[in-house]
Design a protein around this motif. Structure first.
Motif, PDB file in Angstrom:
ATOM      1  N   GLY A 156       0.819  -1.211   0.000  1.00  0.00           N
ATOM      2  CA  GLY A 156       0.000   0.000   0.000  1.00  0.00           C
ATOM      3  C   GLY A 156       0.846   1.251   0.000  1.00  0.00           C
ATOM      4  N   LEU A 157       1.915   1.246   0.801  1.00  0.00           N
ATOM      5  CA  LEU A 157       2.817   2.396   0.798  1.00  0.00           C
ATOM      6  C   LEU A 157       3.533   2.518  -0.540  1.00  0.00           C
ATOM      7  CD1 LEU A 157       4.129   4.740   2.311  1.00  0.00           C
ATOM      8  CD2 LEU A 157       5.818   3.124   3.207  1.00  0.00           C
ATOM      9  N   ASP A 158       3.940   1.383  -1.100  1.00  0.00           N
ATOM     10  CA  ASP A 158       4.630   1.415  -2.397  1.00  0.00           C
ATOM     11  C   ASP A 158       3.741   1.971  -3.503  1.00  0.00           C
ATOM     12  OD1 ASP A 158       6.935   0.709  -4.104  1.00  0.00           O
ATOM     13  OD2 ASP A 158       5.506  -0.685  -5.008  1.00  0.00           O
ATOM     14  N   PHE A 159       2.427   1.751  -3.410  1.00  0.00           N
ATOM     15  CA  PHE A 159       1.510   2.266  -4.422  1.00  0.00           C
ATOM     16  C   PHE A 159       1.621   3.795  -4.533  1.00  0.00           C
ATOM     17  CE2 PHE A 159      -2.586   4.114  -5.590  1.00  0.00           C
ATOM     18  CZ  PHE A 159      -2.836   3.485  -6.797  1.00  0.00           C
ATOM     19  N   PHE A 160       1.737   4.461  -3.396  1.00  0.00           N
ATOM     20  CA  PHE A 160       1.859   5.922  -3.405  1.00  0.00           C
ATOM     21  C   PHE A 160       3.305   6.369  -3.627  1.00  0.00           C
ATOM     22  CE2 PHE A 160      -1.908   5.011  -0.818  1.00  0.00           C
ATOM     23  CZ  PHE A 160      -2.854   5.786  -1.495  1.00  0.00           C
ATOM     24  N   LEU A 161       4.236   5.528  -3.231  1.00  0.00           N
ATOM     25  CA  LEU A 161       5.650   5.868  -3.367  1.00  0.00           C
ATOM     26  C   LEU A 161       6.106   5.851  -4.824  1.00  0.00           C
ATOM     27  CD1 LEU A 161       8.452   4.440  -1.085  1.00  0.00           C
ATOM     28  CD2 LEU A 161       8.785   4.560  -3.540  1.00  0.00           C
ATOM     29  N   GLU A 162       5.605   4.905  -5.600  1.00  0.00           N
ATOM     30  CA  GLU A 162       6.101   4.708  -6.967  1.00  0.00           C
ATOM     31  C   GLU A 162       6.031   5.968  -7.846  1.00  0.00           C
ATOM     32  OE1 GLU A 162       7.708   2.305  -8.381  1.00  0.00           O
ATOM     33  OE2 GLU A 162       7.580   0.776  -6.832  1.00  0.00           O
ATOM     34  N   PRO A 163       4.874   6.642  -7.961  1.00  0.00           N
ATOM     35  CA  PRO A 163       4.842   7.854  -8.793  1.00  0.00           C
ATOM     36  C   PRO A 163       5.764   8.951  -8.281  1.00  0.00           C
ATOM     37  CG  PRO A 163       2.618   7.069  -8.328  1.00  0.00           C
ATOM     38  CD  PRO A 163       3.543   6.316  -7.417  1.00  0.00           C
ATOM     39  N   VAL A 164       5.909   9.047  -6.958  1.00  0.00           N
ATOM     40  CA  VAL A 164       6.823  10.037  -6.370  1.00  0.00           C
ATOM     41  C   VAL A 164       8.257   9.692  -6.733  1.00  0.00           C
ATOM     42  CG1 VAL A 164       7.668  11.037  -4.210  1.00  0.00           C
ATOM     43  CG2 VAL A 164       5.233  10.484  -4.466  1.00  0.00           C
ATOM     44  N   ALA A 165       8.600   8.405  -6.652  1.00  0.00           N
ATOM     45  CA  ALA A 165       9.953   7.963  -6.986  1.00  0.00           C
ATOM     46  C   ALA A 165      10.298   8.284  -8.435  1.00  0.00           C
ATOM     47  CB  ALA A 165      10.075   6.462  -6.728  1.00  0.00           C
ATOM     48  N   VAL A 166       9.369   8.066  -9.331  1.00  0.00           N
ATOM     49  CA  VAL A 166       9.603   8.359 -10.748  1.00  0.00           C
ATOM     50  C   VAL A 166       9.760   9.862 -10.966  1.00  0.00           C
ATOM     51  CG1 VAL A 166       8.585   8.271 -13.053  1.00  0.00           C
ATOM     52  CG2 VAL A 166       8.438   6.275 -11.530  1.00  0.00           C
ATOM     53  N   ALA A 167       8.933  10.644 -10.302  1.00  0.00           N
ATOM     54  CA  ALA A 167       8.960  12.098 -10.482  1.00  0.00           C
ATOM     55  C   ALA A 167      10.262  12.724  -9.994  1.00  0.00           C
ATOM     56  CB  ALA A 167       7.771  12.737  -9.760  1.00  0.00           C
ATOM     57  N   PHE A 168      10.888  12.123  -8.987  1.00  0.00           N
ATOM     58  CA  PHE A 168      12.073  12.731  -8.379  1.00  0.00           C
ATOM     59  C   PHE A 168      13.333  11.879  -8.544  1.00  0.00           C
ATOM     60  CE2 PHE A 168       8.464  14.670  -6.118  1.00  0.00           C
ATOM     61  CZ  PHE A 168       8.721  15.996  -6.412  1.00  0.00           C
ATOM     62  N   ASP A 169      13.375  11.081  -9.611  1.00  0.00           N
ATOM     63  CA  ASP A 169      14.587  10.401 -10.046  1.00  0.00           C
ATOM     64  C   ASP A 169      15.107   9.377  -9.038  1.00  0.00           C
ATOM     65  OD1 ASP A 169      16.576   9.943 -12.017  1.00  0.00           O
ATOM     66  OD2 ASP A 169      18.005  11.194 -10.933  1.00  0.00           O
ATOM     67  N   PHE A 170      14.211   8.758  -8.276  1.00  0.00           N
ATOM     68  CA  PHE A 170      14.646   7.631  -7.450  1.00  0.00           C
ATOM     69  C   PHE A 170      14.872   6.419  -8.355  1.00  0.00           C
ATOM     70  CE2 PHE A 170      12.192   9.217  -3.446  1.00  0.00           C
ATOM     71  CZ  PHE A 170      12.995  10.338  -3.423  1.00  0.00           C
ATOM     72  N   TRP A 171      13.887   6.150  -9.198  1.00  0.00           N
ATOM     73  CA  TRP A 171      14.002   5.118 -10.234  1.00  0.00           C
ATOM     74  C   TRP A 171      13.003   5.421 -11.335  1.00  0.00           C
ATOM     75  CZ3 TRP A 171      12.635   3.558  -5.137  1.00  0.00           C
ATOM     76  CH2 TRP A 171      11.279   3.292  -4.933  1.00  0.00           C
ATOM     77  N   ASP A 172      13.112   4.695 -12.443  1.00  0.00           N
ATOM     78  CA  ASP A 172      12.246   4.941 -13.596  1.00  0.00           C
ATOM     79  C   ASP A 172      11.865   3.611 -14.229  1.00  0.00           C
ATOM     80  OD1 ASP A 172      10.819   6.477 -15.393  1.00  0.00           O
ATOM     81  OD2 ASP A 172      12.483   6.622 -16.803  1.00  0.00           O
ATOM     82  N   TRP A 173      10.644   3.561 -14.776  1.00  0.00           N
ATOM     83  CA  TRP A 173      10.128   2.337 -15.382  1.00  0.00           C
ATOM     84  C   TRP A 173      10.197   2.399 -16.904  1.00  0.00           C
ATOM     85  CZ3 TRP A 173       9.106  -1.895 -12.585  1.00  0.00           C
ATOM     86  CH2 TRP A 173       8.926  -1.726 -11.218  1.00  0.00           C
ATOM     87  N   GLN A 174      10.554   1.278 -17.495  1.00  0.00           N
ATOM     88  CA  GLN A 174      10.590   1.210 -18.953  1.00  0.00           C
ATOM     89  C   GLN A 174       9.180   1.409 -19.511  1.00  0.00           C
ATOM     90  OE1 GLN A 174      12.027  -2.512 -20.518  1.00  0.00           O
ATOM     91  NE2 GLN A 174      12.422  -1.665 -22.538  1.00  0.00           N
ATOM     92  N   GLY A 175       9.074   2.279 -20.483  1.00  0.00           N
ATOM     93  CA  GLY A 175       7.782   2.579 -21.069  1.00  0.00           C
ATOM     94  C   GLY A 175       7.018   3.661 -20.343  1.00  0.00           C
ATOM     95  N   GLY A 176       7.525   4.096 -19.177  1.00  0.00           N
ATOM     96  CA  GLY A 176       6.921   5.219 -18.473  1.00  0.00           C
ATOM     97  C   GLY A 176       5.718   4.880 -17.617  1.00  0.00           C
ATOM     98  N   TYR A 177       5.404   3.589 -17.447  1.00  0.00           N
ATOM     99  CA  TYR A 177       4.274   3.236 -16.585  1.00  0.00           C
ATOM    100  C   TYR A 177       4.704   2.141 -15.603  1.00  0.00           C
ATOM    101  CZ  TYR A 177       3.607  -1.037 -19.323  1.00  0.00           C
ATOM    102  OH  TYR A 177       3.790  -2.260 -19.911  1.00  0.00           O
TER     103      TYR A 177
END
Length: 227
Positions: A156-177
């Motif tokens: 549940g925490l990761d669900f909200f963390l993931e978009p924040v991580a992508v936005a602030f260069d923690f990590w990035d997903w192939q294809g952008g999703y």
């Protein structure tokens, strides 16, 4: 006859006098650092500077958290070693094979890397397993149900963390999703870790642990809401 009206009272050590305030101070520091990070990432106009402080924030949070852990015995040290190591190498497998979570790559915000994975990521797994495990142990239920619930709290925490991580260069997903395989992988691995937490003979009454999870949840949900 000696005077006993004013018996000598030994001075109380400073550490003992400050002990009643330690929890409030730790909680205050935790809240302030996350509040500053929230403001810096969203409203400072210079989020890059605050992204660079992420490793320090993670180290500080863990220092505060584990300063309230009691009974640093062999079982606890082994637990720390296992979770940190397994969490780190799970990410190594994920990065280099796409298994477990999906295709992703770490940015620079989490600091020094080994095998393309930030060294601190294992510590992050430890913090999440430990805090959610303590949180569910406050509920009277079967240990296996606690393991399931704690794993769900992690996801549940990761669900909200993931978009924040992508936005602030923690990590990035192939294809952008963010693929669903990420959450399924998190759930499976978190569940195994939580079984270990429930069965390992360590002291499980850290009063700061639930608040660490709560502060993390408020931090990431608040940023997620405003992205």
């Amino acid at each position: 006859m000696p005077d006993t009206t004013h018996p000598y009272q030994p001075a109380i050590p400073l550490q003992q006098r400050l002990k009643p305030y330690a929890f409030a101070v730790a909680l205050g520091v935790l809240a302030i650092f996350h509040a500053v990070g929230f403001w810096g990432l969203l409203f400072s106009g210079e989020p890059e500077k605050f992204q660079q402080l992420t490793p320090m924030n993670l180290l500080l949070t863990n220092f505060l958290l584990f300063s309230f852990h009691k009974r640093w015995n062999a079982a606890f040290l082994l637990f720390v070693l296992v979770i940190v190591t397994m969490g780190f190498f799970a990410e190594v497998i994920g990065i280099h094979t796409g298994l477990l979570f999906g295709d992703y790559a770490y940015g620079e915000s989490l600091g020094l890397k080994l095998l393309d994975v930030p060294l601190l990521i294992g510590l992050n797994w430890l913090m999440l397993v430990y805090t959610t495990g303590h949180l569910v142990n406050m509920i009277d239920m079967h240990w296996l149900a606690r393991a399931v619930l704690a794993a769900l709290l992690m996801v549940g925490l990761d669900f909200f963390l993931e978009p924040v991580a992508v936005a602030f260069d923690f990590w990035d997903w192939q294809g952008g999703y963010i693929p669903w395989s990420n959450y399924l992988g998190w759930l499976g691995l978190a569940f195994l870790f939580q079984i270990y937490f429930q069965k390992v003979p360590i002291y499980k009454q850290n009063r700061l642990a639930p608040y660490v999870y709560l502060v993390q949840a408020v931090f990431f949900i608040s940023i997620w809401t405003l992205l």
